[in-house]
Motif scaffolding. Structure first.
Motif, mmCIF file in Angstrom:
data_model
loop_
_atom_site.group_PDB
_atom_site.id
_atom_site.type_symbol
_atom_site.label_atom_id
_atom_site.label_comp_id
_atom_site.label_asym_id
_atom_site.label_seq_id
_atom_site.Cartn_x
_atom_site.Cartn_y
_atom_site.Cartn_z
ATOM 1 N N LEU A 64 0.823 -1.212 0.000
ATOM 2 C CA LEU A 64 0.000 0.000 0.000
ATOM 3 C C LEU A 64 0.855 1.259 0.000
ATOM 4 C CD1 LEU A 64 -2.726 -1.115 2.573
ATOM 5 C CD2 LEU A 64 -3.048 -0.792 0.113
ATOM 6 N N THR A 67 2.738 1.658 -3.763
ATOM 7 C CA THR A 67 1.988 1.804 -5.007
ATOM 8 C C THR A 67 1.277 3.154 -5.019
ATOM 9 O OG1 THR A 67 0.131 0.598 -3.999
ATOM 10 C CG2 THR A 67 1.648 -0.657 -5.387
ATOM 11 N N GLN A 72 -4.459 2.911 -6.882
ATOM 12 C CA GLN A 72 -5.322 2.258 -5.903
ATOM 13 C C GLN A 72 -6.764 2.736 -6.029
ATOM 14 O OE1 GLN A 72 -3.645 2.583 -1.950
ATOM 15 N NE2 GLN A 72 -1.585 2.149 -2.678
ATOM 16 N N ALA A 97 -9.889 3.351 -0.667
ATOM 17 C CA ALA A 97 -8.515 3.566 -1.130
ATOM 18 C C ALA A 97 -7.737 4.465 -0.179
ATOM 19 C CB ALA A 97 -8.530 4.165 -2.537
ATOM 20 N N GLN A 101 -4.534 3.188 2.230
ATOM 21 C CA GLN A 101 -3.176 3.708 2.075
ATOM 22 C C GLN A 101 -2.751 4.539 3.278
ATOM 23 O OE1 GLN A 101 -1.709 6.932 -0.478
ATOM 24 N NE2 GLN A 101 -0.598 5.370 -1.629
#
Length: 222
Positions: A64, A67, A72, A97, A101
């Protein structure tokens, strides 16, 4: 070639921009709260003595964190509904999302704060016969929280700035509404200038508030 600036278009349609601002606050607040919960959960798993829990949690956190957020958001909005056969609106997709993250970054903040406490504190609490739960609640967390607050606030600030990426999936935030208004009125220069200045003032106030809190925390330590 000159350009005739006319901000009257902005003020005549400010209701749309304010509506977008409310949308920005809603997604940022919800993501922040849920992200803290996710972060605490992931941190607990990562610090577990059981490798069956710690290794998957570590892999998820790193995935997480490494990326791009935009990727995402797109994946949750377009791919996840295919996998679970449930349609997600932009708010729900963005919330998932952002929360995941942000939770991964918060998890590292929680882990770093807890592990920064000197081992003598842990050993002293154990020597008094405290259970792990009581030790965390009475000894470790009160000290760790003070060290966590500055990085938590910094990450929260980044989360608020990152909400502008929600415009990519047509979520009605400030940037998206400004883009729609620009395409309708053909005055993107004025509208985007106003939007930029609005974000500047808003985020400056938040930054000032965070720095004030950090200063008070530092004084409380002394």
């Amino acid at each position: 070639m000159g350009y005739d600036w006319d901000f009257s278009y902005v003020f005549k349609n400010q209701g749309i921009l304010w509506e977008g601002f409310v949308g920005t606050i809603q997604i940022a607040t919800a993501s922040l709260f849920l992200g803290l919960v996710v972060g605490l959960f992931l941190a607990s798993l990562r610090m577990s003595k059981y490798r069956l829990l710690s290794i998957p949690a570590t892999c998820l956190i790193e995935f997480l964190r490494m990326t791009p957020l935009m990727v995402q958001i797109f994946w949750v909005f377009f791919a996840l509904p295919i996998l679970i056969d449930v349609r997600l609106d932009p708010f729900a997709a963005g919330l998932i999302a952002f929360s995941m993250q942000s939770g991964s970054f918060f998890a590292e903040v929680f882990r770093g704060g807890i592990q920064s406490i000197d081992r003598s504190q842990w050993e002293g609490a154990k020597s008094l016969g405290m259970t792990n739960l009581k030790m965390m609640r009475r000894i470790i967390l009160p000290q760790a929280v003070r060290r966590m607050i500055p990085p938590l606030m910094e990450r929260s600030f980044e989360l608020i700035k990152g909400t502008t990426q929600m415009a990519a999936i047509s979520y009605s935030d400030l940037l998206y509404n400004a883009m729609v208004l620009s395409s309708q009125l053909y005055r993107p220069v004025e509208i985007m200038t106003f939007t930029a200045l609005f974000y500047l003032c808003f985020l400056t106030l938040i930054s000032f508030g965070m720095r004030t809190i950090e200063t008070r925390i530092e004084k409380a330590r002394e």
